[in-house]
Design an enzyme around this catalytic site. Structure first.
Site, PDB file in Angstrom:
ATOM      1  N   ASP A 175       0.857  -1.187   0.000  1.00 43.76           N
ATOM      2  CA  ASP A 175       0.000   0.000   0.000  1.00 43.76           C
ATOM      3  C   ASP A 175       0.892   1.235   0.000  1.00 43.76           C
ATOM      4  O   ASP A 175       1.827   1.327   0.810  1.00 43.76           O
ATOM      5  CB  ASP A 175      -0.903   0.027   1.233  1.00 43.76           C
ATOM      6  CG  ASP A 175      -1.999  -1.029   1.179  1.00 43.76           C
ATOM      7  OD1 ASP A 175      -2.062  -1.763   0.169  1.00 43.76           O
ATOM      8  OD2 ASP A 175      -2.771  -1.126   2.147  1.00 43.76           O
ATOM      9  N   ASP A 220     -15.073  -5.064  -1.081  1.00 46.33           N
ATOM     10  CA  ASP A 220     -14.711  -4.966   0.333  1.00 46.33           C
ATOM     11  C   ASP A 220     -16.011  -4.871   1.117  1.00 46.33           C
ATOM     12  O   ASP A 220     -16.802  -3.944   0.889  1.00 46.33           O
ATOM     13  CB  ASP A 220     -13.849  -3.732   0.591  1.00 46.33           C
ATOM     14  CG  ASP A 220     -12.630  -3.671  -0.329  1.00 46.33           C
ATOM     15  OD1 ASP A 220     -12.210  -4.735  -0.811  1.00 46.33           O
ATOM     16  OD2 ASP A 220     -12.116  -2.561  -0.555  1.00 46.33           O
TER      17      ASP A 220
END
Length: 256
Positions: free
Chosen positions: A8, A130
Site C-alpha cells: 500500500d 470490500d
C-alpha cells in the site's frame, strides 16, 4: 494457492493501515520499490499494489512509483486504488501492469466495467469487493452499497468479469485470523474465481483457505502478517542471510 504480497502506497511510502483507518497508519519503508524487491526475493509470484492517495483523491499521484516497480520486476503486478475511468485503466495497462482492480466504480459507475470488458480481456480487469457483514463498502469504506456482496459479484459476472478480490473489512489489518466463513459464503454464492484478502495471520489461515478451492478461492493477498514477519521462513531470511540486498539490478529483474 497463489500467495500475493500487498504493498500500500501513501504519500510515496510503503504503509499498512488497520481496517482501512488512515489514522492508524504505520510506515514500513520509505521506498515502495525496495519493498517490492524484498517480496520478489522472498519468491513472490505476483504483487498487489494499492495507491491509497488515489483512493482518497482520484488523482494517480503514485503512478511513477508504480511504474518503477513494474519496470524493475519480472513478475505480474496488479494495481488498485482510485481507478475511476477507462483512461486510468489504459494508462496502467499500457505501462505494463498485469491487471487492474476496479473498486468503488463497480458500484457507482457499473457502465465503466461494461465498457472495459468490451476493450480488454477478462484477465486484465478484476473487481474488488470490500464488505462488512455481506454489504460492500465504497469510497474508502465510508459508504455502504445498496446491495449484497454476492449480488454485486453476480452483476459483474454478467458483464464478463471472471475474478473478484474479496476483502472482509472486519479482519483487515487486525492479525486476528482470516474471515473464513464470510469468504466461504461469498465464494459459494458468487460462483467465480476469488482472491481472498483481509486478516491472514499465519499458516493455519492459509491451510483453511486452501480448503475453499472447491468454490473458487485460488489465491490470497497478505499484508500486515508479512510485514510483521508472522511466517517462520521470514525469520530465516532476516536473521541468517547477510542482509537483504536492495540492489535494483538483482538477478530476476529485467535488464534496462
Amino acid at each position: 494457492m497463489l500467495i500475493i504480497p500487498a504493498i500500500d502506497i501513501k504519500d510515496g511510502k510503503c504503509v499498512r493501515l488497520t481496517r482501512g483507518d488512515f489514522s492508524q497508519q504505520k510506515i514500513y519503508l520509505d521506498n515502495p520499490l525496495d519493498m517490492a524487491i524484498i517480496w520478489r526475493k522472498q519468491n513472490a509470484k505476483m504483487l498487489h499494489i494499492v495507491d491509497l492517495d488515489a483512493a482518497l483523491t482520484g488523482e494517480m499521484v503514485n503512478f511513477e512509483r508504480i511504474r518503477q516497480i513494474v519496470e524493475e520486476l519480472d513478475i505480474p503486478v496488479q494495481v488498485g486504488g482510485g481507478i475511476r475511468s477507462a483512461d486510468d485503466v489504459k494508462r496502467y495497462l499500457d505501462m505494463g501492469v498485469g491487471r487492474v482492480v476496479i473498486g468503488s466504480a463497480a458500484v457507482t459507475n457499473p457502465e465503466l466495467v461494461r465498457e472495459l470488458m468490451k476493450t480488454w480481456r477478462a484477465s486484465k480487469i478484476v473487481v474488488g469487493i470490500d464488505a462488512v457483514n455481506g454489504v460492500p463498502k465504497i469510497k474508502g469504506w465510508t459508504e455502504s452499497a445498496n446491495l449484497k456482496d454476492f449480488e454485486l459479484a453476480q452483476r459483474m459476472k454478467d458483464m464478463g468479469i471472471e475474478r473478484i478480490i474479496y476483502t472482509d473489512i472486519t479482519r483487515d489489518g487486525m492479525l486476528q485470523g482470516v474471515g473464513y466463513e464470510t469468504t466461504r459464503r461469498f465464494a459459494e454464492l458468487a460462483g467465480m474465481k476469488v482472491t481472498a484478502s483481509g486478516g491472514v495471520t499465519n499458516s493455519e489461515d492459509l491451510r483453511r483457505l486452501a480448503g475453499l478451492q472447491y468454490c473458487g478461492v485460488d489465491s490470497v493477498i497478505i499484508g500486515k502478517a508479512f510485514y510483521e514477519c508472522n511466517f517462520p521462513c521470514q525469520e530465516l531470511w532476516y536473521n541468517f542471510e547477510e542482509g537483504i540486498c536492495l540492489d535494483h539490478n538483482f538477478s530476476t529483474a529485467r535488464k534496462r
